[in-house]
Design a protein around this motif. Structure first.
Motif, short mmCIF file in Angstrom:
data_model
loop_
_atom_site.label_atom_id
_atom_site.label_comp_id
_atom_site.label_asym_id
_atom_site.label_seq_id
_atom_site.Cartn_x
_atom_site.Cartn_y
_atom_site.Cartn_z
N TYR A 179 -9.96 -1.18 -2.68
CA TYR A 179 -10.39 -0.80 -1.34
C TYR A 179 -11.45 -1.46 -0.83
O TYR A 179 -11.73 -1.74 0.30
CB TYR A 179 -9.88 0.64 -0.85
N TYR A 208 -1.29 1.01 -4.50
CA TYR A 208 -0.51 0.94 -3.55
C TYR A 208 1.02 0.19 -3.42
O TYR A 208 0.90 -0.66 -4.55
CB TYR A 208 -1.43 0.29 -2.29
N LEU A 212 3.23 -3.68 0.53
CA LEU A 212 2.07 -3.77 1.45
C LEU A 212 0.87 -4.39 0.98
O LEU A 212 0.20 -5.29 1.72
CB LEU A 212 1.66 -2.31 1.77
N ARG A 213 0.77 -4.64 -0.19
CA ARG A 213 -0.37 -5.17 -0.75
C ARG A 213 -0.08 -6.98 -0.71
O ARG A 213 -0.96 -7.51 -0.34
CB ARG A 213 -0.40 -4.96 -2.37
N LEU A 216 -0.71 -7.73 2.78
CA LEU A 216 -2.32 -7.64 3.28
C LEU A 216 -2.91 -9.06 2.91
O LEU A 216 -3.57 -9.61 3.52
CB LEU A 216 -3.11 -6.65 2.67
N SER A 346 -8.84 -2.08 6.09
CA SER A 346 -8.77 -3.41 6.02
C SER A 346 -8.53 -3.97 7.47
O SER A 346 -8.51 -3.23 8.44
CB SER A 346 -7.88 -4.26 4.89
N MET A 350 -4.34 -0.32 6.08
CA MET A 350 -3.00 0.24 5.35
C MET A 350 -3.38 1.75 5.19
O MET A 350 -4.34 2.15 5.17
CB MET A 350 -2.81 -0.45 3.75
N SER A 388 3.55 -6.13 11.25
CA SER A 388 3.41 -4.62 10.61
C SER A 388 4.43 -4.54 9.69
O SER A 388 5.70 -4.95 9.84
CB SER A 388 3.12 -3.50 11.49
N HIS A 405 4.71 4.27 3.33
CA HIS A 405 3.72 3.31 3.31
C HIS A 405 3.72 2.47 4.32
O HIS A 405 4.78 2.16 4.88
CB HIS A 405 3.95 2.44 1.95
N ILE A 407 1.44 -0.62 6.87
CA ILE A 407 0.22 -1.63 7.24
C ILE A 407 0.38 -2.19 8.43
O ILE A 407 1.53 -2.57 9.24
CB ILE A 407 0.42 -2.81 6.15
#
Length: 449
Positions: A179, A208, A212-213, A216, A346, A350, A388, A405, A407
């Protein structure tokens, strides 16, 4: 309490956990002292999440000023001054440092502004040579950034020093996939610095949810951040032009103006005399404790990052509170580490709580996953191609929500309330039965089908 000691409690480390434990212990009637070799407030307040969040706010204006034009605002020539932001952040850090200090003094906690070491079972020796005794001792010294061993590592800096830069580098290499690396990558990128992230593996933000990873990573690359995976330092050297040449495995050398290490944090437990008094330590230098934060020595406890349980400020605060209530409040209390929400600030941020999809499938077997993949209304009008993603993971049999979860803009703010529902064991039906608050991004949580 015990008259044969100078203090009922002596705390080493005045970060979030140590301050909370000391203040509450004093409120319970204990005679308390605390030692801090740096500034009162610890990593979070002085050189961590608080000043970093201020930089995140400052960085977000880069996009907001651009988007404002699509909302009818005429924006003239803009100019960013790093030193103005940096100095204003320092000013607020000073304010919070004063507030923490005042809190301790108001509760009659004696503050020693110097390093302390254990020199006996109940004995603490300060750098000044003063020796004091305490019936109970609490270690709350936190963690410190890890710096990889490689030739030239002294030419880089860590998150501790990032807030003190005299000027922004034009090109920066950030080492790490966690992070801290991704947050500072977003900050520097928004300020106009060209950012390259190198990481030993091909994954960012382990722990995570994978969806989502990946999102991002996609958005970060669209914003111009470069990623080099399976890369480890071979060395860093200064060129004749004053730049830094970085050599690494599996990739060509690159030249940058600055190198930042964000390769994790290790417990700050060296040179405290812990081994001398027989405290049991782990392989990473962490202090081993039981569920009441007690070490293998009955009167010595530890809370926060130095125990390497969960390295989050709110967790350290909970542990400090539980310690004080247990030892001085006659109320044995332990901290639950289930369903702890966390966030990555970020660009975009997230947030998550509970199990990832992979964890749920491994532990529960039967799992139902609900997704909402959408573009925030603001981004639609602004013409920003950034989507998103919200993800709800449920027990396939009971419908209980075991993970959330997301983002997207303001994801951490939304997650704080949503985490309560997961902690309480609510089901997908409970969310379905809740009327949407329209038009918001958060309404997606109750509209998933």
């Amino acid at each position: 309490m015990a008259d044969e000691y100078d203090y009922d409690l002596f705390t080493i480390g005045a970060g979030s956990g140590g301050v909370r434990a000391s203040r509450v212990s004093a409120a319970h009637g204990a005679k308390v002292a605390i030692a801090e070799e740096h500034r009162i407030g610890g990593t979070c307040v002085i050189r961590g999440c608080v000043p970093k969040k201020m930089l995140v706010y400052g960085a977000q204006f880069a996009e907001d000023l651009e988007d404002a034009q699509k909302f009818g605002w005429t924006v003239g020539e803009t100019k960013f001054d790093w030193k103005v932001l940096r100095d204003n952040v320092f000013e607020d850090v000073d304010r919070i440092n004063g507030a923490y200090t005042n809190t301790l003094e108001t509760h009659d906690v004696k503050i020693f502004h110097e390093k302390a070491r254990l020199t006996g079972p109940h004995e603490i020796t300060l750098d000044s040579g003063k020796v004091v005794t305490a019936k109970h001792i609490l270690i709350a010294t936190g963690a410190t950034p890890h710096v990889p061993e490689c030739p030239g590592h002294e030419l880089g800096f860590t998150s501790n020093e990032a807030f003190h830069l005299d000027e922004l580098p034009k090109r920066i290499l950030i080492a790490g996939g966690g992070y801290i690396a991704n947050e500072f990558a977003g900050i520097f990128n928004e300020f106009g610095t060209h950012v390259t992230i190198i990481n030993r593996s091909d994954k960012i933000l382990r722990g995570y949810d994978e969806s989502l990873r990946d999102r991002l990573l996609q958005i970060s690359m669209m914003k111009g951040i470069e990623f080099k995976f399976h890369a480890e330092f071979r060395g860093i050297e200064k060129t004749d032009e004053g730049c830094l040449r970085v050599s690494m495995t599996n990739h060509d050398d690159i030249e940058v103006d600055a190198v930042m290490f964000a390769t994790g944090r290790v417990p700050h437990t060296k040179d405290l005399g812990l081994e001398d008094v027989g405290i049991e330590m782990g392989e990473k230098g962490e202090i081993k404790v039981d569920r009441f934060s007690k070490t293998n020595i009955d009167h010595i406890y530890a809370v926060g990052d130095c125990t390497d349980r969960v390295q989050l400020t709110p967790v350290a605060i909970r542990e400090g509170q539980a310690f004080a209530d247990t030892v001085f409040g006659n109320d044995p209390t332990s901290v639950s580490y289930d369903h702890i929400p966390s966030a990555v600030f970020s660009h975009p941020p997230m947030a998550g709580v509970g199990m990832t999809e992979g964890e749920a499938k491994n532990q529960l077997g039967s799992v139902k996953v609900y997704l909402s993949d959408f573009k925030a209304m603001k981004n639609v009008v602004a013409g920003r191609n950034e989507r998103s993603l919200y993800k709800m993971i449920c027990d396939g049999d009971s419908g209980r929500i075991v993970g959330l979860h997301m983002i997207g803009p303001e994801a951490p703010e939304i997650m704080q309330a949503a985490a309560i529902a997961v902690k309480a064991g609510l089901t997908k039906k409970d969310f379905d039965a809740t009327v949407a608050l329209h038009p918001t991004m958060a309404e997606e949580l109750v509209l998933m089908r």
